[in-house]
Design a protein around this motif. Sequence first.
Motif, PDB file in Angstrom:
ATOM      1  N   GLU A  30      90.992  78.656  95.566  1.00 23.82           N
ATOM      2  CA  GLU A  30      92.461  78.714  95.676  1.00 23.82           C
ATOM      3  C   GLU A  30      92.928  78.060  96.987  1.00 23.82           C
ATOM      4  O   GLU A  30      93.899  77.295  97.006  1.00 23.82           O
ATOM      5  N   ILE A  31      92.204  78.336  98.072  1.00 26.62           N
ATOM      6  CA  ILE A  31      92.567  77.746  99.375  1.00 26.62           C
ATOM      7  C   ILE A  31      92.338  76.235  99.344  1.00 26.62           C
ATOM      8  O   ILE A  31      93.184  75.452  99.782  1.00 26.62           O
ATOM      9  N   SER A  32      91.214  75.783  98.801  1.00 28.37           N
ATOM     10  CA  SER A  32      90.917  74.339  98.730  1.00 28.37           C
ATOM     11  C   SER A  32      92.015  73.601  97.975  1.00 28.37           C
ATOM     12  O   SER A  32      92.439  72.510  98.373  1.00 28.37           O
ATOM     13  N   LYS A  33      92.472  74.214  96.870  1.00 24.52           N
ATOM     14  CA  LYS A  33      93.454  73.543  96.009  1.00 24.52           C
ATOM     15  C   LYS A  33      94.826  73.409  96.644  1.00 24.52           C
ATOM     16  O   LYS A  33      95.700  72.749  96.092  1.00 24.52           O
ATOM     17  N   LYS A  34      95.003  74.009  97.810  1.00 22.72           N
ATOM     18  CA  LYS A  34      96.269  73.813  98.528  1.00 22.72           C
ATOM     19  C   LYS A  34      96.268  72.472  99.267  1.00 22.72           C
ATOM     20  O   LYS A  34      97.302  72.028  99.754  1.00 22.72           O
ATOM     21  N   PHE A  35      95.099  71.836  99.391  1.00 20.73           N
ATOM     22  CA  PHE A  35      94.973  70.548 100.088  1.00 20.73           C
ATOM     23  C   PHE A  35      95.610  70.609 101.485  1.00 20.73           C
ATOM     24  O   PHE A  35      96.351  69.716 101.895  1.00 20.73           O
ATOM     25  N   ASN A 134     101.639  45.062  93.648  1.00 21.57           N
ATOM     26  CA  ASN A 134     100.661  44.102  93.121  1.00 21.57           C
ATOM     27  C   ASN A 134      99.400  44.814  92.635  1.00 21.57           C
ATOM     28  O   ASN A 134      98.668  44.280  91.797  1.00 21.57           O
ATOM     29  N   ALA A 135      99.134  45.984  93.207  1.00 22.08           N
ATOM     30  CA  ALA A 135      98.007  46.804  92.731  1.00 22.08           C
ATOM     31  C   ALA A 135      98.268  48.257  93.114  1.00 22.08           C
ATOM     32  O   ALA A 135      98.900  48.528  94.139  1.00 22.08           O
ATOM     33  N   VAL A 136      97.798  49.169  92.249  1.00 26.10           N
ATOM     34  CA  VAL A 136      97.906  50.609  92.535  1.00 26.10           C
ATOM     35  C   VAL A 136      96.519  51.226  92.383  1.00 26.10           C
ATOM     36  O   VAL A 136      95.822  50.980  91.392  1.00 26.10           O
ATOM     37  N   LEU A 137      96.122  52.018  93.386  1.00 24.17           N
ATOM     38  CA  LEU A 137      94.793  52.628  93.418  1.00 24.17           C
ATOM     39  C   LEU A 137      94.927  54.143  93.333  1.00 24.17           C
ATOM     40  O   LEU A 137      95.889  54.707  93.871  1.00 24.17           O
ATOM     41  N   ALA A 138      93.957  54.800  92.716  1.00 24.71           N
ATOM     42  CA  ALA A 138      93.898  56.273  92.752  1.00 24.71           C
ATOM     43  C   ALA A 138      92.412  56.636  92.844  1.00 24.71           C
ATOM     44  O   ALA A 138      91.691  56.603  91.846  1.00 24.71           O
ATOM     45  N   ILE A 139      91.977  56.931  94.060  1.00 24.93           N
ATOM     46  CA  ILE A 139      90.539  57.129  94.311  1.00 24.93           C
ATOM     47  C   ILE A 139      90.256  58.621  94.494  1.00 24.93           C
ATOM     48  O   ILE A 139      90.682  59.238  95.473  1.00 24.93           O
ATOM     49  N   ASN A 140      89.577  59.180  93.521  1.00 30.72           N
ATOM     50  CA  ASN A 140      89.200  60.601  93.547  1.00 30.72           C
ATOM     51  C   ASN A 140      90.389  61.538  93.706  1.00 30.72           C
ATOM     52  O   ASN A 140      90.306  62.563  94.388  1.00 30.72           O
ATOM     53  N   SER A 141      91.491  61.178  93.094  1.00 30.29           N
ATOM     54  CA  SER A 141      92.674  62.034  93.176  1.00 30.29           C
ATOM     55  C   SER A 141      93.164  62.510  91.796  1.00 30.29           C
ATOM     56  O   SER A 141      93.575  63.663  91.657  1.00 30.29           O
ATOM     57  N   LEU A 142      93.116  61.656  90.769  1.00 28.76           N
ATOM     58  CA  LEU A 142      93.768  62.031  89.495  1.00 28.76           C
ATOM     59  C   LEU A 142      93.103  63.199  88.784  1.00 28.76           C
ATOM     60  O   LEU A 142      93.762  63.933  88.035  1.00 28.76           O
ATOM     61  N   HIS A 143      91.804  63.415  89.016  1.00 30.23           N
ATOM     62  CA  HIS A 143      91.152  64.563  88.345  1.00 30.23           C
ATOM     63  C   HIS A 143      91.674  65.901  88.885  1.00 30.23           C
ATOM     64  O   HIS A 143      91.321  66.951  88.360  1.00 30.23           O
ATOM     65  N   ASN A 144      92.486  65.853  89.932  1.00 33.06           N
ATOM     66  CA  ASN A 144      93.083  67.091  90.438  1.00 33.06           C
ATOM     67  C   ASN A 144      94.311  67.520  89.638  1.00 33.06           C
ATOM     68  O   ASN A 144      94.912  68.558  89.937  1.00 33.06           O
ATOM     69  N   LEU A 145      94.676  66.736  88.642  1.00 37.68           N
ATOM     70  CA  LEU A 145      95.790  67.105  87.759  1.00 37.68           C
ATOM     71  C   LEU A 145      95.228  67.544  86.410  1.00 37.68           C
ATOM     72  O   LEU A 145      94.184  67.034  85.979  1.00 37.68           O
ATOM     73  N   PRO A 146      95.941  68.457  85.716  1.00 37.25           N
ATOM     74  CA  PRO A 146      95.496  68.772  84.356  1.00 37.25           C
ATOM     75  C   PRO A 146      95.652  67.552  83.436  1.00 37.25           C
ATOM     76  O   PRO A 146      96.366  66.599  83.768  1.00 37.25           O
ATOM     77  N   ARG A 147      94.971  67.579  82.285  1.00 42.68           N
ATOM     78  CA  ARG A 147      94.869  66.388  81.424  1.00 42.68           C
ATOM     79  C   ARG A 147      96.231  65.744  81.131  1.00 42.68           C
ATOM     80  O   ARG A 147      96.386  64.529  81.260  1.00 42.68           O
ATOM     81  N   GLU A 148      97.224  66.545  80.722  1.00 40.96           N
ATOM     82  CA  GLU A 148      98.516  65.951  80.352  1.00 40.96           C
ATOM     83  C   GLU A 148      99.158  65.237  81.536  1.00 40.96           C
ATOM     84  O   GLU A 148      99.755  64.158  81.395  1.00 40.96           O
ATOM     85  N   LYS A 149      99.021  65.845  82.733  1.00 40.78           N
ATOM     86  CA  LYS A 149      99.607  65.212  83.921  1.00 40.78           C
ATOM     87  C   LYS A 149      98.810  63.988  84.357  1.00 40.78           C
ATOM     88  O   LYS A 149      99.355  63.041  84.938  1.00 40.78           O
ATOM     89  N   CYS A 150      97.504  64.000  84.077  1.00 37.01           N
ATOM     90  CA  CYS A 150      96.680  62.798  84.332  1.00 37.01           C
ATOM     91  C   CYS A 150      97.228  61.620  83.523  1.00 37.01           C
ATOM     92  O   CYS A 150      97.326  60.496  84.014  1.00 37.01           O
ATOM     93  N   ILE A 151      97.551  61.925  82.258  1.00 38.07           N
ATOM     94  CA  ILE A 151      98.081  60.871  81.379  1.00 38.07           C
ATOM     95  C   ILE A 151      99.398  60.338  81.959  1.00 38.07           C
ATOM     96  O   ILE A 151      99.606  59.125  82.053  1.00 38.07           O
ATOM     97  N   GLU A 189      90.861  69.564  88.064  1.00 39.88           N
ATOM     98  CA  GLU A 189      91.474  70.304  86.950  1.00 39.88           C
ATOM     99  C   GLU A 189      91.024  69.726  85.612  1.00 39.88           C
ATOM    100  O   GLU A 189      90.951  70.419  84.622  1.00 39.88           O
ATOM    101  N   PHE A 190      90.805  68.406  85.605  1.00 40.17           N
ATOM    102  CA  PHE A 190      90.333  67.758  84.374  1.00 40.17           C
ATOM    103  C   PHE A 190      89.190  66.820  84.735  1.00 40.17           C
ATOM    104  O   PHE A 190      89.260  66.074  85.713  1.00 40.17           O
ATOM    105  N   TYR A 191      88.125  66.867  83.946  1.00 37.23           N
ATOM    106  CA  TYR A 191      87.001  65.959  84.123  1.00 37.23           C
ATOM    107  C   TYR A 191      86.270  65.868  82.790  1.00 37.23           C
ATOM    108  O   TYR A 191      86.507  66.704  81.904  1.00 37.23           O
ATOM    109  N   GLY A 192      85.430  64.859  82.651  1.00 36.65           N
ATOM    110  CA  GLY A 192      84.732  64.729  81.379  1.00 36.65           C
ATOM    111  C   GLY A 192      83.781  63.560  81.398  1.00 36.65           C
ATOM    112  O   GLY A 192      83.617  62.865  82.417  1.00 36.65           O
TER     113      GLY A 192
END
Length: 216
Positions: A30-35, A134-151, A189-192
């Motif tokens: 819970e504490i970690s997820k506060k970033f 011109n480019a957008v990066l997301a490095i080791n961040s999107l898996h912190n959202l649930p699946r629908e929010k990842c989409i 929150e989401f991984y696979g």
Amino acid sequence: MKEINLLRSLPQGKRNLKARETGKTSDLIEISKKFGQMYFDGPREYGYGGYKYDGRWRPVANDIVSHFGLKAGDKVLDVGCGKGFLVKDLLELGIDAYGLDISTYALMNCEKESIGRLHLGSADSLPFPDGSFNAVLAINSLHNLPREKCITALREMERLAPGNGYVQVDSYHSEEEKRIFESWVLTAEFYGYPDEWQEVFNEAGYTGDYNWTIIS
Ligand SMILES: C[S@@+](CC[C@H](N)C(=O)[O-])C[C@H]1O[C@@H](n2cnc3c(N)ncnc32)[C@H](O)[C@@H]1O
């Protein structure tokens, strides 16, 4: 859309899987997820155990510039930018770099070169016009959202830089790698498996590039 490892130059740190597995509690997660401070600069069991600039992102910045064929003045957004290490290194290469992160702590403790370039917000709502990067990066961040929010977040990346995204997310290729990952994971929150991520990319209409973070 292709698989490519733009983080190949990063050093591979050794992880103490046993200590993580035995020390993980729901309070700690819970504490970690506060970033906040504990996640970035607290003891290792809460996250990074000290998130400090050491120049390791410089070769990654070079690889990003050549992969996307970027030139001086081109705009790049790093979603989940933390303290703006990669933003700083892209700026050094003449790129007009920006970041966005959900962590006030990271932004308040960013590299001085990145000050004023890092936005507070969530990956699933990027406050920028269509086609503005011109480019957008997301490095080791999107898996912190649930699946629908990842989409939604992937749609946002696609909206800002159609076809010019790079996403790196937690994954595994076998049951054994999955077991190791699940013993290590704190915030995701989401991984696979890659094919489960491919489904997410397809649902989002994401046409950029990607790679996997695999713990072994
Ligand atoms: C594992 S760190 C990666 C930081 C940086 N990209 C790197 O590779 O060093 C995950 C980052 O994602 C950020 N984050 C978590 N959830 C987020 C969200 N919904 N939107 C934007 N950033 C988020 C965290 O604050 C943290 O900075």
